[in-house]
Design a protein around this motif. Structure first.
Motif, PDB file in Angstrom:
ATOM      1  N   ALA A 205       0.816  -1.216   0.000  1.00 30.14           N
ATOM      2  CA  ALA A 205       0.000   0.000   0.000  1.00 30.14           C
ATOM      3  C   ALA A 205       0.852   1.269   0.000  1.00 30.14           C
ATOM      4  O   ALA A 205       0.485   2.269  -0.627  1.00 30.14           O
ATOM      5  CB  ALA A 205      -0.928   0.001   1.211  1.00 30.14           C
TER       6      ALA A 205
ATOM      7  N   SER B 145      -2.378   7.055  -3.163  1.00 31.69           N
ATOM      8  CA  SER B 145      -3.783   7.065  -2.757  1.00 31.69           C
ATOM      9  C   SER B 145      -3.969   6.670  -1.291  1.00 31.69           C
ATOM     10  O   SER B 145      -3.153   5.947  -0.719  1.00 31.69           O
ATOM     11  CB  SER B 145      -4.584   6.090  -3.619  1.00 31.69           C
TER      12      SER B 145
ATOM     13  N   ILE C  55      -5.845   4.371   1.239  1.00 33.28           N
ATOM     14  CA  ILE C  55      -6.418   3.030   1.114  1.00 33.28           C
ATOM     15  C   ILE C  55      -6.961   2.611   2.478  1.00 33.28           C
ATOM     16  O   ILE C  55      -6.246   2.640   3.483  1.00 33.28           O
ATOM     17  CB  ILE C  55      -5.362   2.014   0.634  1.00 33.28           C
TER      18      ILE C  55
ATOM     19  N   VAL D  57     -12.861  -2.558   0.295  1.00 32.79           N
ATOM     20  CA  VAL D  57     -11.623  -1.827   0.035  1.00 32.79           C
ATOM     21  C   VAL D  57     -12.026  -0.485  -0.581  1.00 32.79           C
ATOM     22  O   VAL D  57     -12.748  -0.451  -1.571  1.00 32.79           O
ATOM     23  CB  VAL D  57     -10.700  -2.593  -0.939  1.00 32.79           C
TER      24      VAL D  57
ATOM     25  N   VAL E 219     -10.420   3.114  -2.029  1.00 29.78           N
ATOM     26  CA  VAL E 219      -9.182   3.753  -2.474  1.00 29.78           C
ATOM     27  C   VAL E 219      -9.522   5.093  -3.102  1.00 29.78           C
ATOM     28  O   VAL E 219     -10.415   5.178  -3.951  1.00 29.78           O
ATOM     29  CB  VAL E 219      -8.423   2.864  -3.489  1.00 29.78           C
TER      30      VAL E 219
ATOM     31  N   GLU F 294      -5.594   5.614  -7.877  1.00 24.93           N
ATOM     32  CA  GLU F 294      -6.563   4.733  -7.212  1.00 24.93           C
ATOM     33  C   GLU F 294      -6.862   3.441  -7.981  1.00 24.93           C
ATOM     34  O   GLU F 294      -7.022   2.388  -7.377  1.00 24.93           O
ATOM     35  CB  GLU F 294      -7.855   5.467  -6.872  1.00 24.93           C
TER      36      GLU F 294
ATOM     37  N   ALA G 110      -3.844   1.144  -7.596  1.00 26.07           N
ATOM     38  CA  ALA G 110      -3.765   0.718  -6.201  1.00 26.07           C
ATOM     39  C   ALA G 110      -4.841  -0.323  -5.895  1.00 26.07           C
ATOM     40  O   ALA G 110      -4.560  -1.346  -5.261  1.00 26.07           O
ATOM     41  CB  ALA G 110      -3.897   1.916  -5.270  1.00 26.07           C
ATOM     42  N   MET G 111      -6.056  -0.081  -6.359  1.00 25.45           N
ATOM     43  CA  MET G 111      -7.159  -1.015  -6.120  1.00 25.45           C
ATOM     44  C   MET G 111      -6.832  -2.385  -6.709  1.00 25.45           C
ATOM     45  O   MET G 111      -6.993  -3.417  -6.052  1.00 25.45           O
ATOM     46  CB  MET G 111      -8.458  -0.481  -6.705  1.00 25.45           C
TER      47      MET G 111
ATOM     48  N   ILE H 257      -4.111  -4.116  -4.545  1.00 21.65           N
ATOM     49  CA  ILE H 257      -4.602  -4.515  -3.215  1.00 21.65           C
ATOM     50  C   ILE H 257      -5.553  -5.700  -3.327  1.00 21.65           C
ATOM     51  O   ILE H 257      -5.455  -6.674  -2.582  1.00 21.65           O
ATOM     52  CB  ILE H 257      -5.278  -3.320  -2.495  1.00 21.65           C
TER      53      ILE H 257
END
Length: 83
Positions: A26, A31, A33, A63, A65, A70, A73-74, A77
């Protein structure tokens, strides 16, 4: 902001090792999170928050974000949480 529900499949939930790995992942993103299990919202970039989250196997978390990276990152994750 993007959101997605994910089922936690880690055998012992998000205990020390996977929690630390998730925090490291992360922190690679700008972003914000957050994991929301309905009882608690946890900052994924905080080791202490993750360690005290008590997220167990079979639990569904949302989750969330938000930020300039984003989508990336999403994806990262969610892929981590589904392994």
């Amino acid at each position: 902001m993007v959101e997605k529900e994910v089922l936690i499949t880690f055998e012992n939930g998000l205990h020390a090792r996977p929690a630390a790995e998730l925090v490291k992942l992360a922190k690679a993103f700008h972003s914000t999170i957050v994991l929301d299990n309905g009882k608690k919202k946890v900052n994924v970039k905080s080791v202490l928050s993750m360690m005290s989250s008590s997220i167990k196997q079979g639990e569904t978390v949302r989750v969330k974000v938000e930020g300039d990276d984003e989508e990336e990152a999403m994806l990262s994750i969610v892929n981590f949480l589904k392994k």
